[in-house]
Design a protein around this motif. Sequence first.
Motif, PDB file in Angstrom:
ATOM      1  N   LEU A  34      11.422  -8.145 -10.690  1.00 56.67           N
ATOM      2  CA  LEU A  34      12.182  -8.963  -9.753  1.00 56.67           C
ATOM      3  C   LEU A  34      11.432  -9.105  -8.422  1.00 56.67           C
ATOM      4  CD1 LEU A  34      15.858  -7.884 -10.472  1.00 56.67           C
ATOM      5  CD2 LEU A  34      14.672  -9.975 -11.180  1.00 56.67           C
ATOM      6  N   ALA A  35      10.724  -8.057  -8.012  1.00 60.55           N
ATOM      7  CA  ALA A  35       9.906  -8.145  -6.796  1.00 60.55           C
ATOM      8  C   ALA A  35       8.774  -9.148  -6.990  1.00 60.55           C
ATOM      9  CB  ALA A  35       9.352  -6.771  -6.426  1.00 60.55           C
ATOM     10  N   TYR A  36       8.179  -9.160  -8.185  1.00 60.10           N
ATOM     11  CA  TYR A  36       7.127 -10.138  -8.483  1.00 60.10           C
ATOM     12  C   TYR A  36       7.703 -11.553  -8.441  1.00 60.10           C
ATOM     13  CZ  TYR A  36       3.622 -12.758 -11.107  1.00 60.10           C
ATOM     14  OH  TYR A  36       2.711 -13.706 -11.513  1.00 60.10           O
ATOM     15  N   PHE A  37       8.861 -11.747  -9.066  1.00 60.08           N
ATOM     16  CA  PHE A  37       9.532 -13.049  -9.046  1.00 60.08           C
ATOM     17  C   PHE A  37       9.750 -13.502  -7.608  1.00 60.08           C
ATOM     18  CE2 PHE A  37      13.456 -15.460  -8.620  1.00 60.08           C
ATOM     19  CZ  PHE A  37      13.253 -16.505  -9.507  1.00 60.08           C
ATOM     20  N   LYS A  38      10.266 -12.611  -6.788  1.00 62.54           N
ATOM     21  CA  LYS A  38      10.532 -12.949  -5.389  1.00 62.54           C
ATOM     22  C   LYS A  38       9.241 -13.311  -4.663  1.00 62.54           C
ATOM     23  CE  LYS A  38      12.738 -11.137  -1.217  1.00 62.54           C
ATOM     24  NZ  LYS A  38      13.456  -9.989  -0.637  1.00 62.54           N
TER      25      LYS A  38
END
Length: 172
Positions: A34-38
């Motif tokens: 999710l951090a990568y997505f963000k």
Amino acid sequence: MTINKPVVAMMMAMDRNRLIGSEGQMPWHIPGELAYFKSVTMGKPIIMGRKTFESIGKPLPGRTNVVVTRNLDWSAEGVLRAHTLEQALSLAAEADQASPEPELMIIGGAALCADAMPQTQRLYLTTIDHAFDGDTWLDSFHWEDWRVVTEDVRDPATTGGLAVTYWVLEKA
């Protein structure tokens, strides 16, 4: 003033069988994903189908949220509504004119991805080398249509024991 034509990009995650969803949710939880997505989508317009928006439950901050729906009466606070992919791309492009390298991000679901795949120029793809149970697949994706720009293999110790690769692909 020169307006740069935006790159149509897609960001998806799938298992080894191209599974992307289970009952409206992602079938996995991967630390860091999710951090990568963000990090990839922050500051860029994101385009999603109504069911994807409803599974998230709210507009994602720091991004123009465009929701595609056939329902003429549907609306939600903090999002732009579109009734077609073309209208969504146009709304997103208008929202992103100030960016020096504009990129419009399609983030799901499967039907919207299938509609957008022919126009998609760049794909941020997370692959999980595991077979999960679910009900939604990214059938519109075929490896032979893409060339690898980057491949980032993550240590399973950092991804909840799963073999995860972050790919950036461009249309072949």
